[in-house]
Design a protein around this motif. Structure first.
Motif, PDB file in Angstrom:
ATOM      1  N   ALA A  63       0.857  -1.182   0.000  1.00 19.64           N
ATOM      2  CA  ALA A  63       0.000   0.000   0.000  1.00 19.64           C
ATOM      3  C   ALA A  63       0.891   1.229   0.000  1.00 19.64           C
ATOM      4  N   LEU A  64       0.482   2.247  -0.756  1.00 16.19           N
ATOM      5  CA  LEU A  64       1.196   3.525  -0.811  1.00 16.19           C
ATOM      6  C   LEU A  64       0.249   4.620  -0.344  1.00 16.19           C
ATOM      7  N   VAL A  65       0.665   5.391   0.668  1.00 17.27           N
ATOM      8  CA  VAL A  65      -0.203   6.433   1.208  1.00 17.27           C
ATOM      9  C   VAL A  65       0.604   7.688   1.492  1.00 17.27           C
ATOM     10  N   ARG A  66      -0.135   8.786   1.692  1.00 12.71           N
ATOM     11  CA  ARG A  66       0.517  10.053   2.042  1.00 12.71           C
ATOM     12  C   ARG A  66      -0.143  10.641   3.275  1.00 12.71           C
ATOM     13  N   ALA A  67       0.679  11.117   4.201  1.00 16.61           N
ATOM     14  CA  ALA A  67       0.188  11.765   5.420  1.00 16.61           C
ATOM     15  C   ALA A  67       0.913  13.083   5.598  1.00 16.61           C
ATOM     16  N   THR A  68       0.308  13.975   6.359  1.00 17.44           N
ATOM     17  CA  THR A  68       0.977  15.256   6.604  1.00 17.44           C
ATOM     18  C   THR A  68       2.047  15.126   7.682  1.00 17.44           C
ATOM     19  N   ILE A  69       1.791  14.276   8.697  1.00 19.86           N
ATOM     20  CA  ILE A  69       2.759  14.080   9.787  1.00 19.86           C
ATOM     21  C   ILE A  69       2.875  12.594  10.073  1.00 19.86           C
ATOM     22  N   GLY A  70       4.091  12.142  10.295  1.00 18.69           N
ATOM     23  CA  GLY A  70       4.318  10.779  10.722  1.00 18.69           C
ATOM     24  C   GLY A  70       5.491  10.729  11.661  1.00 18.69           C
ATOM     25  N   ASP A  71       5.492   9.762  12.573  1.00 22.71           N
ATOM     26  CA  ASP A  71       6.677   9.589  13.417  1.00 22.71           C
ATOM     27  C   ASP A  71       7.436   8.348  12.973  1.00 22.71           C
ATOM     28  N   ARG A  72       8.574   8.115  13.598  1.00 24.13           N
ATOM     29  CA  ARG A  72       9.449   7.023  13.179  1.00 24.13           C
ATOM     30  C   ARG A  72       8.846   5.646  13.443  1.00 24.13           C
ATOM     31  N   HIS A  73       7.808   5.589  14.253  1.00 25.32           N
ATOM     32  CA  HIS A  73       7.123   4.326  14.511  1.00 25.32           C
ATOM     33  C   HIS A  73       5.999   4.053  13.519  1.00 25.32           C
ATOM     34  N   GLY A  74       5.746   5.007  12.621  1.00 26.93           N
ATOM     35  CA  GLY A  74       4.718   4.804  11.605  1.00 26.93           C
ATOM     36  C   GLY A  74       3.349   5.337  11.964  1.00 26.93           C
ATOM     37  N   ASN A  75       3.197   5.998  13.092  1.00 30.09           N
ATOM     38  CA  ASN A  75       1.922   6.622  13.433  1.00 30.09           C
ATOM     39  C   ASN A  75       1.698   7.820  12.510  1.00 30.09           C
ATOM     40  N   LEU A  76       0.491   7.936  11.963  1.00 29.04           N
ATOM     41  CA  LEU A  76       0.246   8.940  10.932  1.00 29.04           C
ATOM     42  C   LEU A  76      -0.906   9.876  11.282  1.00 29.04           C
TER      43      LEU A  76
END
Length: 258
Positions: free
Chosen positions: A172-185
């Motif tokens: 899956a390919l997605v885009r988020a405005t903010i993410g952390d190094r653990h993958g929380n979006l």
């Protein structure tokens, strides 16, 4: 992979997507599309891709880049009206297309991501969606080479419902405005659209983010998608042309009306 899921570049993030892979791709029109990842996949030149996404971008942007390069063999979508090359490939038999009601597509992705194999819905009853016969692939002469099958129907509270299957994909390919190094979006406004659902459906989910923060910086109540669904995170390089936010139909008032 450890808790730090960041990768150095979009090219590295999609390096193991092979010919014939299936992908769930977030976005609605050009809003919230993972443009950097799509561009990296386009540059790799992998083909035979089976893509699940609300639509296929436009002729020169988004998934339209992969389509024009002949890299997509099958689309599962709910809307295809903005891409002339899409229509040409579909009608000439170069592209297989499964059209799905928009709400059903969203639920099929969510169901696949949560381990639900199938569900019943009233959407599509009494139409070719349920009865079968929708052209999935045309022959070069314009005849129907592959048609959709009829769906199992069951009655609930006196109303017919169709059995729909959950969707899972290789990536899956997605885009988020903010993410952390653990993958929380965290997604921004309407760019949230299909992104969380696509992310849930992928066995390996790659997220491009505008802003990368350290673990603990995000308030848990602000997280739209927990990192359990994300395997790779890549930060969008500021000013990267591939990450440009384009507008499908620019609508403004005449200057005299301002």
């Amino acid at each position: 992979m450890g808790l730090d899921k960041t990768v150095a570049s979009a090219a590295e993030a999609v390096a193991d997507i092979a010919d014939g892979a299936s992908l769930a791709v977030g976005g609605f029109g050009l809003c919230g599309i993972p443009g950097t990842l799509i561009h990296a996949l386009w540059q790799r030149g992998v083909g035979g891709l089976e893509i699940v996404s609300n639509n296929c971008g436009v002729d020169d942007w988004g998934l339209g880049l992969l389509l024009a390069a002949g890299q997509i063999s099958r689309m599962t979508s709910s809307y295809v009206g903005e891409n002339k090359e899409f229509a040409r490939q579909y009608l000439s038999g170069e592209l297989e297309v499964e059209l799905v009601p928009q709400g059903t597509l969203a639920e099929r992705l969510r169901a696949g991501g949560t381990g639900i194999p199938a569900f019943y819905t009233p959407a599509g009853t009494g139409t070719q969606v349920g009865e079968g016969g929708l052209p999935w692939r045309h022959a070069p002469d314009g005849s129907v080479a592959v048609a959709s099958p009829a769906k199992e129907t069951r009655e609930f509270d006196g109303r017919p419902h169709l059995l729909e299957h959950g969707i899972t994909t290789d990536f899956a390919l997605v885009r988020a405005t903010i993410g952390d190094r653990h993958g929380n979006l965290v997604f921004r406004s309407s760019a949230r659209n299909f992104n969380p659902l696509a992310a849930m459906a992928g066995r390996i989910t790659v997220a491009e983010v505008d802003h990368l923060v350290e673990p603990g910086e995000l308030d848990p109540d602000e997280v739209h998608l927990p990192g359990i669904f994300v395997q790779r995170v890549v930060r969008v390089t500021p000013g990267d042309p591939a990450a440009e936010r384009r507008i499908e139909r620019r609508t403004v008032r005449p200057e005299g009306d301002a």
